[in-house]
Design a protein around this motif. Structure first.
Motif, PDB file in Angstrom:
ATOM      1  N   SER A 173       0.750  -1.135  -0.245  1.00 49.91           N
ATOM      2  CA  SER A 173       0.022  -0.218  -0.142  1.00 49.91           C
ATOM      3  C   SER A 173       0.811   1.223   0.029  1.00 49.91           C
ATOM      4  N   GLY A 427      -5.328  14.044  -4.432  1.00 50.49           N
ATOM      5  CA  GLY A 427      -6.495  13.225  -4.673  1.00 50.49           C
ATOM      6  C   GLY A 427      -6.283  11.725  -5.141  1.00 50.49           C
ATOM      7  N   ALA A 428      -5.212  11.767  -5.851  1.00 50.89           N
ATOM      8  CA  ALA A 428      -4.620  10.533  -6.706  1.00 50.89           C
ATOM      9  C   ALA A 428      -4.237   9.668  -5.250  1.00 50.89           C
ATOM     10  N   GLY A 430      -4.787   9.938  -2.097  1.00 43.00           N
ATOM     11  CA  GLY A 430      -5.715   9.411  -1.445  1.00 43.00           C
ATOM     12  C   GLY A 430      -6.616   7.988  -2.066  1.00 43.00           C
ATOM     13  N   ILE A 431      -6.659   8.071  -3.178  1.00 42.90           N
ATOM     14  CA  ILE A 431      -7.610   6.954  -3.930  1.00 42.90           C
ATOM     15  C   ILE A 431      -6.519   5.771  -3.652  1.00 42.90           C
ATOM     16  N   VAL A 432      -5.264   5.738  -3.833  1.00 41.00           N
ATOM     17  CA  VAL A 432      -4.443   4.634  -3.607  1.00 41.00           C
ATOM     18  C   VAL A 432      -4.277   4.215  -2.163  1.00 41.00           C
ATOM     19  N   THR A 433      -4.172   5.249  -1.246  1.00 39.84           N
ATOM     20  CA  THR A 433      -4.371   4.926   0.036  1.00 39.84           C
ATOM     21  C   THR A 433      -5.478   4.213   0.664  1.00 39.84           C
ATOM     22  N   PHE A 434      -6.595   4.481   0.163  1.00 44.92           N
ATOM     23  CA  PHE A 434      -7.856   3.760   0.605  1.00 44.92           C
ATOM     24  C   PHE A 434      -8.307   2.743  -0.142  1.00 44.92           C
ATOM     25  N   LEU A 436      -9.200   2.543  -3.286  1.00 44.38           N
ATOM     26  CA  LEU A 436     -10.254   2.335  -4.240  1.00 44.38           C
ATOM     27  C   LEU A 436     -10.001   2.001  -5.612  1.00 44.38           C
ATOM     28  N   LEU A 437      -8.638   2.221  -6.113  1.00 44.33           N
ATOM     29  CA  LEU A 437      -8.151   2.019  -7.475  1.00 44.33           C
ATOM     30  C   LEU A 437      -6.964   1.586  -7.370  1.00 44.33           C
ATOM     31  N   ALA A 442      -5.137   5.028 -10.575  1.00 44.38           N
ATOM     32  CA  ALA A 442      -5.196   6.206  -9.898  1.00 44.38           C
ATOM     33  C   ALA A 442      -4.627   7.482 -10.579  1.00 44.38           C
TER      34      ALA A 442
END
Length: 610
Positions: A173, A427-428, A430-434, A436-437, A442
């Motif tokens: 991650s 934003g990118a 955050g998407i990777v951290t959570f 989502l993609l 992302a």
């Protein structure tokens, strides 16, 4: 040893030898290794270029583009001015500079972070009465250390994550690297600031001072919301005194005042005539929210009615429309003897309506023009700072006989666009951290948004990518796969475990870490990670222990290239400006690497237990 194993070892040996020789670029060597593997039948021809679609390669390319957006908009420049104390002493100044470099490197390309902060480092060295190299080398090492803190901080981390996923263990991650990476970065920075910088050899810079264009005469418009409103002229100069800028005139209500009194207060709508080096203009623009553009019509001199009429129809002119649709650039141009614009002003040439260009500043040796910038009659030898579409600038150069000066990175900060670029990057992340993609998707989405928002103009998307690094990664990933497919990785792992580590998992971990460090110092760190990841996985399988410990050891070792100028691009960047020799790096680099091995091995055993 099978024939295929002998072939892959021969190819890898030749590849490392060519890396060490340095006669050919790393991407050329990597591509040659791939072609040799295909010809030898070790990599199927149909899969030869599968590496270009590897998630790690895509992610590296996208992060480079998003980093370019942060540079274009001046986001990093603003952060540097905000985070670095102006009057700090040696310890505080170097700590702030290295800390900022390490922090930026965790979330953008560390080469980009280094390039952005190099001018700041040189200025700090001059203020602290140090040689440039005594600040540049600590900064280079700090940015390298910062890269190991996140998934996207450096290509080796992405490669390690990709091999973990191919082994069926899933990707790392975004912040899996942080517990060890942040600890090592903090310890490394503290060591360098406290004592390590004294180990850096004092050298005279091998690079010249660069070309000096002298001070420009610029007109800066003060909008209503500017922080400069209400300040005295003397107070304005005091705020930016480090830049060497000074106010030489003031235009108010169409009346120009030469050498205005320092106690006069600035009003909204004023036009400040400022004399400053071109690199200092960005600071004034950013600090006060003033504008380096043509002011509104009502703020213009009365003698510019003709030009205002031209400007009224500017939106219908092809040049203006062209400038709106294409990438906007800043260029410094010199007026040559015999140029067709000598004796003419920007208004006479209809610079905006005919060429789609703005004249932002003028530099003239000897004396400063007394007329308004737009009405100054140009002379041979004048230096112009113009803004407009790249093609428009080229057309102007061809028509007038001006010549562009050497390339310089001239950025006018735009707080709104800087905020957009920062939001896209966050934003990118955050998407990777959570989760989502996937990271590649992302960050590719972030690139798309950047293109739409024009923080990275579409034309610049492809120039922002470091293609030699992309080719190197894409070429070596199939070669590393051949190591696994032929059993060469497992064989090498057994040799390291049985002969060197003698079956001890902790000793094997140290061997992997030190081997990766050594290879990173003599060949590209991304290439080192690609070659040693299969070996690390093979060792963990042979010993029956946690593979994450060994993959993390590879990630740490690949990020610790401190002994030579060729191990990492940041080391190469400072070679000339710092006046360094090949053997200068190990004096600080070797103690730093010993410190990292000493601290990181116990940390690995705690955070990623065997």
């Amino acid at each position: 040893m099978t024939t295929d194993q002998m072939l892959i070892f021969s190819i890898l040996g030749a590849t490392m030898g060519l890396f060490l020789w340095g006669r050919f670029r790393h991407d050329v060597v990597a591509l040659a290794a791939l072609m040799a593997s295909v010809i030898a039948g070790l990599v199927p021809a149909g899969a030869a270029f599968a590496g270009f679609g590897h998630p790690a390669v895509i992610t590296v390319a996208c992060v480079l583009i998003l980093s370019q957006g942060l540079q274009n908009t001046g986001a990093v420049d603003w952060l540097a001015r905000s985070a670095l104390p102006r009057d700090a002493g040696r310890t505080t100044g170097m700590l702030a500079l290295m800390g900022l470099g390490a922090a930026l490197s965790g979330f953008m390309n560390n080469v980009g972070a280094m390039a952005l902060l190099m001018p700041v480092a040189v200025q700090l060295a001059d203020r602290l009465d140090l040689s440039p190299g005594q600040v540049l080398m600590p900064l280079a090492f700090g940015t390298i250390l910062g890269g190991m803190t996140t998934l996207i901080g450096t290509p080796p981390n992405l490669i390690v994550s990709g091999f973990r996923a191919e082994a069926g263990l899933g990707h790392f991650s975004m912040f899996d690297f942080a517990p060890i990476g942040v600890t090592m970065a903090v310890i490394g920075v503290i060591f360098i600031v406290a004592a390590g910088w004294r180990l850096v050899p004092v050298r005279a810079s091998a690079a010249g001072e660069g070309f000096d264009t002298g001070a420009y005469l610029s007109e800066l418009y003060v909008p209503e919301k500017s922080k400069a409103v209400g300040l005295t002229l003397r107070g304005f100069e005091r705020e930016i005194e480090d830049s060497g800028a000074q106010i030489v005139g003031l235009v108010r209500n169409r009346v120009r005042m030469t050498a205005p009194h320092g106690g006069r207060r600035i009003r909204a709508g004023d036009i400040l005539v400022v004399e400053a080096e071109v690199d200092a203009l960005a600071e004034a623009l950013s600090v006060f929210g003033i504008e380096m553009v043509d002011p509104p019509a009502e703020a213009q001199d009365g003698d510019e009615d003709g030009d205002e009429a031209d400007r009224g129809t500017a939106e219908d002119e092809a040049g203006h429309a062209h400038a709106e649709s294409e990438d906007i650039v800043l260029r410094e141009l010199a007026v040559l003897p015999g140029s067709t614009i000598a004796g003419r002003s920007a208004r006479d040439m209809k610079l905006r309506t005919r060429y789609g260009l703005n004249l932002l500043a003028l530099s003239r040796a000897g004396h400063q023009p007394r007329a308004r910038l737009r009405t100054v009659k140009l002379k041979s030898g004048d230096l112009l700072l113009v803004e407009g579409a790249s093609d428009a600038v080229t057309g102007f150069i061809n028509d007038t006989g001006c010549v562009p000066l050497g390339a310089r990175d001239l950025r006018i900060p735009d707080k709104r666009m800087a905020a957009v670029a920062g939001a896209i990057m966050l934003g990118a992340i955050g998407i990777v951290t959570f989760g989502l993609l996937p990271a590649a998707v992302a960050f590719a989405l972030g690139v798309l948004v950047s293109m739409v928002a024009r923080t990275v103009p579409p034309r610049q998307v492809y120039t922002a990518i470091d293609w030699p690094v992309i080719v190197l990664l894409a070429a070596l990933i199939p070669v590393a796969g051949a190591m696994q497919g032929t059993g060469a990785a497992d064989m090498l792992a057994r040799v390291l475990v049985d002969i060197i580590a003698m079956g001890n998992p902790v000793a094997a971990l140290v061997v992997v870490l030190v081997t990766t460090m050594f290879l990173s110092d003599v060949m590209n760190n991304a290439a080192t990670a690609a070659v040693l990841c299969p070996v690390a996985l093979g060792i963990s399988q042979t010993l029956g222990v946690n593979p994450d410990s060994f993959l993390m050891a590879v990630a740490i070792g690949a990020s610790c290239a401190f002994l030579t100028p060729i191990g990492h691009q940041n080391n190469t960047l400072i070679l000339g400006p710092g006046g360094f020799r090949f053997g200068d790096y190990w004096r600080l680099g070797l103690p730093l690497e010993v410190l990292i091995v000493t601290v990181s091995v116990p940390l690995l055993l705690v955070v990623w237990p065997l």
